[in-house]
Design an enzyme around this catalytic site. Sequence first.
Site, mmCIF file in Angstrom:
data_model
loop_
_atom_site.group_PDB
_atom_site.id
_atom_site.type_symbol
_atom_site.label_atom_id
_atom_site.label_comp_id
_atom_site.label_asym_id
_atom_site.label_seq_id
_atom_site.Cartn_x
_atom_site.Cartn_y
_atom_site.Cartn_z
ATOM 1 N N HIS A 179 -2.219 7.347 7.248
ATOM 2 C CA HIS A 179 -1.220 8.178 6.558
ATOM 3 C C HIS A 179 -1.843 9.487 6.086
ATOM 4 O O HIS A 179 -1.262 10.562 6.243
ATOM 5 C CB HIS A 179 -0.688 7.459 5.310
ATOM 6 N N CYS A 190 6.179 -0.071 7.682
ATOM 7 C CA CYS A 190 5.818 1.042 6.815
ATOM 8 C C CYS A 190 7.026 1.424 5.968
ATOM 9 O O CYS A 190 8.146 1.489 6.485
ATOM 10 C CB CYS A 190 5.391 2.235 7.676
ATOM 11 N N LEU A 191 6.782 1.683 4.682
ATOM 12 C CA LEU A 191 7.869 2.083 3.786
ATOM 13 C C LEU A 191 8.541 3.370 4.250
ATOM 14 O O LEU A 191 9.687 3.632 3.895
ATOM 15 C CB LEU A 191 7.328 2.284 2.367
ATOM 16 N N HIS A 247 -4.102 1.464 7.867
ATOM 17 C CA HIS A 247 -2.765 2.065 7.842
ATOM 18 C C HIS A 247 -2.688 3.221 6.832
ATOM 19 O O HIS A 247 -2.159 4.292 7.129
ATOM 20 C CB HIS A 247 -1.755 0.956 7.500
ATOM 21 N N GLU A 248 -3.242 2.992 5.649
ATOM 22 C CA GLU A 248 -3.159 4.021 4.599
ATOM 23 C C GLU A 248 -4.067 5.218 4.918
ATOM 24 O O GLU A 248 -3.696 6.371 4.645
ATOM 25 C CB GLU A 248 -3.511 3.439 3.223
ATOM 26 N N GLY A 284 0.847 -1.186 0.000
ATOM 27 C CA GLY A 284 0.000 0.000 0.000
ATOM 28 C C GLY A 284 0.880 1.231 0.000
ATOM 29 O O GLY A 284 2.047 1.172 0.410
ATOM 30 N N GLN A 328 3.391 9.821 0.995
ATOM 31 C CA GLN A 328 4.642 9.060 1.073
ATOM 32 C C GLN A 328 5.547 9.315 -0.119
ATOM 33 O O GLN A 328 6.728 8.953 -0.086
ATOM 34 C CB GLN A 328 4.360 7.562 1.195
HETATM 35 NI NI NI Z 1 2.991 3.206 5.683
#
Ligand code: NI
Length: 181
Positions: free
Chosen positions: A149, A103-104, A145-146, A52, A57
């Site tokens: 963000h 998380c990225l 999660h998204e 995702g 991000q």
């Molecule tokens: Ni993330």
Amino acid sequence: METSGRGNVRPIRYVGDPVLHRPCAPVTRFDEELAALVEDMFASMYAAEGVGLAANQIGVGLSVFVYDCPDETDEFRKGVVVNPTLVTPGSGERRLEDGDEGCLSVPGQRAPLARPDRATVHGFDAAGNPITVEGTGLLARCLQHETDHLEGRLYIDRLPAKRRKQVLEDYRRATSPSTAE
Ligand code: NI
């Protein structure tokens, strides 16, 4: 690794970057610019091997996320949600799933975080049509999660303070001084 074939891979923003820590603005125009952003988001997500990705991000403060993520049947589901509103089960019917989350934007780190085991997101597709996405399994976690963000919240912000601090210390130790960004 899947590639979309279109779209440019853009650099991922990391924890501490202001764009990750403030709410994103709602999308008001469903135009070619938005379509191009979505292509870049898919390309960037696949390049980073994520399931995702939220627009902030890659540095764009607009309320959009993409996903390509397995649900509880291990079937991958893929899509984009613009201006999402999250709905999770009420307290009476809520079951929490204990799972590790990463998380990225906090690369290399994971931490256990209990979340409701199902989630629904209402929003729009890239053409402005209303959509609803229902998620179970990892997809339920991904949708939450998204959406977090896009509200300027990272998963580590939901951890107990001590654990959050530990994750950040581990992240900073692993990334310095070799990456001077
Ligand atoms: Ni993330």
